[in-house]
Scaffold this motif. Structure first.
Motif, mmCIF file in Angstrom:
data_model
loop_
_atom_site.group_PDB
_atom_site.id
_atom_site.type_symbol
_atom_site.label_atom_id
_atom_site.label_comp_id
_atom_site.label_asym_id
_atom_site.label_seq_id
_atom_site.Cartn_x
_atom_site.Cartn_y
_atom_site.Cartn_z
ATOM 1 N N UNK A 112 0.839 -1.212 0.000
ATOM 2 C CA UNK A 112 0.000 0.000 0.000
ATOM 3 C C UNK A 112 0.865 1.249 0.000
ATOM 4 N N UNK A 113 1.283 1.669 -1.174
ATOM 5 C CA UNK A 113 2.225 2.782 -1.292
ATOM 6 C C UNK A 113 1.560 4.070 -1.757
ATOM 7 N N UNK A 114 0.249 4.194 -1.575
ATOM 8 C CA UNK A 114 -0.433 5.426 -1.978
ATOM 9 C C UNK A 114 0.081 6.593 -1.154
ATOM 10 N N UNK A 115 0.440 7.674 -1.821
ATOM 11 C CA UNK A 115 1.008 8.842 -1.143
ATOM 12 C C UNK A 115 -0.083 9.610 -0.399
ATOM 13 N N UNK A 116 0.243 10.068 0.784
ATOM 14 C CA UNK A 116 -0.673 10.885 1.573
ATOM 15 C C UNK A 116 -0.387 12.354 1.293
ATOM 16 N N UNK A 117 -1.443 13.128 1.069
ATOM 17 C CA UNK A 117 -1.313 14.559 0.779
ATOM 18 C C UNK A 117 -1.937 15.339 1.928
ATOM 19 N N UNK A 118 -1.177 16.313 2.435
ATOM 20 C CA UNK A 118 -1.617 17.119 3.566
ATOM 21 C C UNK A 118 -1.606 18.585 3.166
ATOM 22 N N UNK A 119 -2.718 19.270 3.403
ATOM 23 C CA UNK A 119 -2.777 20.714 3.157
ATOM 24 C C UNK A 119 -2.102 21.428 4.329
ATOM 25 N N UNK A 120 -1.099 22.243 4.003
ATOM 26 C CA UNK A 120 -0.281 22.853 5.053
ATOM 27 C C UNK A 120 -0.308 24.370 4.940
ATOM 28 N N UNK A 121 -0.312 25.014 6.095
ATOM 29 C CA UNK A 121 -0.225 26.470 6.184
ATOM 30 C C UNK A 121 1.062 26.809 6.917
ATOM 31 N N UNK A 122 2.037 27.463 6.275
ATOM 32 C CA UNK A 122 3.311 27.785 6.940
ATOM 33 C C UNK A 122 3.126 28.619 8.203
ATOM 34 N N UNK A 123 2.012 29.337 8.311
ATOM 35 C CA UNK A 123 1.776 30.132 9.507
ATOM 36 C C UNK A 123 1.560 29.301 10.754
ATOM 37 N N UNK A 124 1.232 28.022 10.581
ATOM 38 C CA UNK A 124 1.020 27.162 11.737
ATOM 39 C C UNK A 124 2.306 26.925 12.529
ATOM 40 N N UNK A 125 3.450 27.065 11.865
ATOM 41 C CA UNK A 125 4.710 26.800 12.556
ATOM 42 C C UNK A 125 4.911 27.757 13.721
ATOM 43 N N UNK A 126 4.625 29.037 13.490
ATOM 44 C CA UNK A 126 4.753 30.003 14.584
ATOM 45 C C UNK A 126 3.654 29.810 15.617
ATOM 46 N N UNK B 96 0.821 25.436 -3.916
ATOM 47 C CA UNK B 96 -0.313 25.772 -3.047
ATOM 48 C C UNK B 96 -0.164 25.140 -1.664
ATOM 49 N N UNK B 97 1.055 24.683 -1.337
ATOM 50 C CA UNK B 97 1.365 24.083 -0.048
ATOM 51 C C UNK B 97 0.573 22.787 0.217
ATOM 52 N N UNK B 98 0.272 22.085 -0.882
ATOM 53 C CA UNK B 98 -0.200 20.721 -0.750
ATOM 54 C C UNK B 98 1.042 19.836 -0.652
ATOM 55 N N UNK B 99 1.231 19.198 0.512
ATOM 56 C CA UNK B 99 2.465 18.467 0.794
ATOM 57 C C UNK B 99 2.210 16.968 0.631
ATOM 58 N N UNK B 100 2.985 16.351 -0.272
ATOM 59 C CA UNK B 100 2.899 14.905 -0.489
ATOM 60 C C UNK B 100 3.963 14.221 0.354
ATOM 61 N N UNK B 101 3.525 13.290 1.185
ATOM 62 C CA UNK B 101 4.427 12.643 2.136
ATOM 63 C C UNK B 101 5.081 11.421 1.514
ATOM 64 N N UNK B 102 6.357 11.171 1.824
ATOM 65 C CA UNK B 102 6.976 9.917 1.375
ATOM 66 C C UNK B 102 6.298 8.734 2.056
ATOM 67 N N UNK B 103 6.171 7.600 1.361
ATOM 68 C CA UNK B 103 5.428 6.454 1.923
ATOM 69 C C UNK B 103 5.977 5.952 3.246
ATOM 70 N N UNK C 92 6.842 7.613 5.778
ATOM 71 C CA UNK C 92 6.492 8.466 6.911
ATOM 72 C C UNK C 92 5.063 8.184 7.369
ATOM 73 N N UNK C 93 4.893 7.054 8.069
ATOM 74 C CA UNK C 93 3.576 6.668 8.584
ATOM 75 C C UNK C 93 3.100 7.599 9.687
ATOM 76 N N UNK C 94 4.014 8.362 10.263
ATOM 77 C CA UNK C 94 3.655 9.193 11.416
ATOM 78 C C UNK C 94 2.993 10.505 11.022
ATOM 79 N N UNK C 95 3.022 10.854 9.755
ATOM 80 C CA UNK C 95 2.452 12.139 9.318
ATOM 81 C C UNK C 95 0.956 11.952 9.079
ATOM 82 N N UNK C 96 0.151 12.603 9.922
ATOM 83 C CA UNK C 96 -1.302 12.491 9.804
ATOM 84 C C UNK C 96 -1.979 13.824 9.517
ATOM 85 N N UNK C 97 -1.306 14.913 9.768
ATOM 86 C CA UNK C 97 -1.935 16.208 9.560
ATOM 87 C C UNK C 97 -0.926 17.330 9.613
ATOM 88 N N UNK C 98 -1.392 18.579 9.504
ATOM 89 C CA UNK C 98 -0.487 19.736 9.485
ATOM 90 C C UNK C 98 0.385 19.848 10.729
#
Length: 828
Positions: free
Chosen positions: A421-435, A461-468, A470-476
């Motif tokens: 199951x190597x489907x890539x996960x895509x997460x919508x990210x806002x750089x402002x969340x870092x601060x 558009x800051x749509x971030x595609x995760x490498x397969x 990285x199972x730990x990435x679930x959200x922004x």
């Protein structure tokens, strides 16, 4: 996880020192647990040349060697190794050096009357292997006088704690990727481009060419795989890849590989086994090699049949059920999938043909199987956390490279059964969340660079595609964590929480305040605080459960820590037993902790409790007292009352509920002696404590010599003090007038508890009577059969004026009347 700096630099081009690498690892969230430099152990050991070897004059098995250490004057060394001879080169430990294997410091000494200036060393003595049949023999070109640590190529070893959510860093390549992203160097391999690996690439990276048989077009002419490979359990094993390599020669792995495996804590076994461990530790990808001659028919990933058994590589036999995934052939099970291989199909020195297996297993299924079987392994740790599903072809290519390069052989075509199951996960990210979430300002372009350096693909558009992997990435929020840790956790400034103006109010809860008071009071009374496990053997927990359902762990650390404790006493009893076994005359232990019960519907019920154990000698023997005194039920009662008083409980109003002869185990529970235990209650139902001597059956169950007294205070049952909202103590106002004491002696029924009489007397005149205590109990001459005499001292406290004789007589009459209601008669 351990790895050597040498191994790390195979993947990371860096000039950073060990200290800088360790600091960077801590900075990016990989806690460094230790740094070990093997060169420190080898200080004082040199490459030496044996010039002459003569027989010892007084010992047949010893030789007297003349050894050149490169310093000019040769040294005389006495040696007992059978392979010591003139002309050889070995390793000499000079005086002052410490032998790693046993910690012995070498000194100039005389052996059978002949001076010896050090010791020629074996591999076992330097902890470089198990060989002790002779001293180390080095090649003829070994430079004499060189420090052996430098010649041997030792490299510092770093141990890091990998958090469970980062299985991608359970290989040296993953660590190198994170360090490269943090700016500590350049990633050498795998290629930062993220392109797949071709056969031979990793071998060429290591400096050897494993694939000599290539066609003119540069492609290998591969034969079909002679073994059918398939997966019949797509849920447990979605992808199962394999190939055969014929004509291999198994032997010892090269020194560079053994050196790296040893640094990681792995024992080298043979080249075919070591390459699979090397792949796992380098890339975090477990794999397996089967001896093809030991397989029969198709090799299949399938569900086990209930009751099937397999002899694993740890030489233990496991019984399987139909929820477990296994690898089998037409004859038997050969592998507990993703956890451990089987003994029957393992490779040996005579193996010539092998089947390589690399697969992707369902992490949840691996975890459940491992817990059911109580079986842990490096493979299970990685599979149940989640390996890279896209690394199947690359992993098999690297494994082929290593085997063909080190053992020779001709590989077949690859068979690919199923798909990971190597489907890539895509997460919508806002750089402002870092601060906002991370508390640190990082420019947007720097955030993009950090994510891309970790193989994330960041769109405009800051749509971030995760490498397969990285199972730990679930959200922004997880992407914020990646940015912040690579930017540097040390750059996140500490910010104080806002606080109200004025004097800070107390933050401790009422229960915490009670626990503090209890600790101080118990310590002041000579009790020693213990901290025991919250988990017990099931048998010990059941003994104290009183029939209540227990919380039992499915995957305990050990069978001795399987059930959550329903009482604090089992742990304290075990501690007292350990003390006694080590010669302690007595133990006075207490513990404050939680008892655990299963509530309605399986809800967790935690109850704060204080437990006390009094075991062994209360007072040592002496010339004045004679024999040693032991604890009794009254000692337990005294501790219970004193500790309850420290909590503010109304001890004067407590009822001592005695043991009833027709109730098994009495009021305190079946664990207590029925004739020497009781409970302290506030009213007929609210039990604040139980105390007494432990039942002989309890002492036998816990294998401890008696007698043993015990107390349990149930802190959740203690009522809150009225007006306890404030934290200031009321002003102390001592009585203005002196107290008056009067003694009373009553004839009472033998069954009447003295505590009941004391409580009745105290309640005769609550305004005037401030205390009452028993100072004598007598049976015998002058006391009727079935009765006893109890003498009380009653303290009267006047208020505004002293008592008159008439007032004292009136109070005394009230005392006698109150006692008479219990059947007591004033003695004449």
């Amino acid at each position: 996880m351990k790895f050597s700096i040498e191994w790390l630099k195979d993947f990371l081009d860096t000039d950073a020192s060990v200290a800088e690498i360790a600091a960077a690892l801590n900075r990016i969230g990989h806690e460094v647990e230790g740094i070990e430099d093997p060169a420190d152990k080898l200080a004082g050991f040199r490459v030496a040349h044996v010039l002459t070897a003569a027989r010892h004059p007084d010992a047949d098995k010893l030789q007297v060697l003349t050894v050149d250490t490169g310093d000019g004057d040769p040294l005389q060394v006495v040696c007992g190794a059978p392979n010591a001879r003139a002309g050889m080169k070995g390793v000499l430990g000079l005086p002052g050096a410490v032998v790693p294997a046993n910690g012995m410091e070498l000194r100039k000494s005389a052996i059978r009357g002949v001076e010896s200036n050090g010791m020629m060393c074996s591999t076992r003595e330097l902890e470089l292997g198990d060989d002790h049949d002779g001293i180390i023999e080095l090649p003829a070109d070994a430079p004499v006088g060189t420090a052996f640590a430098d010649y041997h190529g030792t490299s510092p070893v770093i141990e890091v704690a990998i958090t469970p959510n980062r299985p991608d860093c359970m290989g040296v390549a993953g660590i190198a990727r994170d360090l490269a992203a943090a700016g500590l160097g350049t990633l050498r391999f795998p290629s930062p481009s993220g392109e797949g690996l071709g056969e031979g690439q990793y071998a060429q990276h290591l400096g050897f060419s494993p694939l000599p048989t290539l066609s003119p077009e540069g492609e290998r002419a591969l034969v079909p795989c002679p073994v059918e490979i398939r997966t019949d359990d797509p849920d447990g094993c979605p992808a199962f890849y394999g190939r055969v390599i014929r004509g291999v020669t198994n032997g010892a792995a090269p020194d560079w590989m053994q050196r790296r495996l040893k640094a990681a804590g792995q024992r080298p076994i043979s080249a075919l086994v070591d390459v699979t461990n090397y792949l796992m530790l380098a890339f975090g990808r477990p794999a397996h090699v089967y001896d093809l001659a030991k397989l029969s028919g198709a090799v299949v990933a399938r569900r086990a049949k209930a009751g099937e058994q397999v002899l694993a590589l740890n030489e233990k036999t496991y019984t399987l059920d139909d929820t477990m995934t296994v690898i089998s052939d037409a004859r038997e099970v050969h592998d507990i999938a993703g956890i451990m291989g089987g003994e029957h199909s393992g490779v040996s020195e005579g193996t010539t043909d092998v089947l390589l297996e690399i697969a992707y297993f369902n992490p949840e299924r691996i975890g459940v199987t491992g817990r059911k079987l109580g079986l842990s392994s490096d493979a299970r740790t990685r599979f149940e956390r989640g390996v890279d599903p896209a690394f199947l072809d690359d992993g098999l290519a690297i494994l082929t490279d290593l085997i063909c390069g080190l053992c020779g052989g001709e590989p077949s075509e690859v068979v690919r059964a199923g798909q990971a199951p190597a489907a890539a996960k895509v997460v919508a990210f806002d750089p402002g969340l870092t601060a906002k979430l991370g508390g640190v300002d990082v420019p947007a372009d720097r955030q993009r660079a950090i994510l891309e350096s970790l193989d994330f693909s960041v769109g405009s558009d800051w749509q971030v595609t995760c490498p397969p992997r990285r199972h730990d990435i679930e959200g922004p929020a997880d992407l914020v964590e990646e940015v912040v840790r690579i930017h540097g956790l040390d750059k996140v400034e500490s910010t104080a929480l806002p606080r109200a103006d004025g004097v800070a109010r107390p933050t401790a809860t009422p229960l915490q305040l009670i626990e503090r008071k209890l600790r101080r009071s118990a310590a002041a009374r000579g009790l020693n605080e213990a901290v025991t496990w919250s988990f017990l053997p099931v048998g010990d927990a059941e003994h104290f459960s009183d029939g209540a359902p227990l919380w039992v762990l499915e995957n305990p650390i050990s069978e001795d820590m399987k059930a959550m404790r329903p009482s604090l006493l089992p742990g304290l009893i075990a501690a007292a037993k350990r003390n006694a076994d080590r010669g302690a005359d007595g133990s006075r232990l207490f513990e404050i902790g939680r008892r655990y019960f299963r509530g309605e519907g399986g809800a967790s019920d935690e109850r704060p409790t204080l437990g006390v154990i009094l075991a062994g000698e209360k007072a040592s023997r002496g010339w004045a007292s004679g024999k040693a005194a032991v604890f009794d039920a009254f000692d337990a009662k005294a501790e219970a009352l004193a500790l309850l008083e420290a909590t503010g409980a109304p001890v004067d109003n407590l009822m001592v509920m005695p043991v009833l002869s027709n109730v098994e185990g009495g009021e305190a529970g079946t664990q207590f002696h029925p004739g020497q235990s009781a409970t302290l209650r506030l009213g007929p139902k609210t039990v604040l404590a139980r105390f007494g001597m432990l039942h002989p059956a309890t002492l036998k169950a816990f294998d401890i010599d008696g007698p043993v007294a015990a107390v349990e205070l149930f802190l959740d049952a203690i009522p809150a003090k009225k007006g306890a909202g404030g934290f200031a103590r009321p002003a102390y106002a001592p009585p203005a007038l002196q107290a008056v004491t009067r003694d009373f002696a009553f004839l009472v029924p033998a069954a009447l508890a003295a505590g009941d009489l004391v409580r009745a007397v105290r309640g005769a005149d609550k305004a005037a009577i401030v205390a009452a205590r028993v100072f004598d109990v007598f049976t015998g001459q002058g006391v009727p059969e079935g009765h006893k005499s109890i003498a009380l001292e009653v303290t009267l406290q006047p208020g505004d004026k002293t008592f008159t004789d008439a007032e004292i007589k009136a109070i005394a009459d009230k005392v006698v009347a109150a006692a008479a209601k219990l059947g007591a008669e004033l003695r004449g």
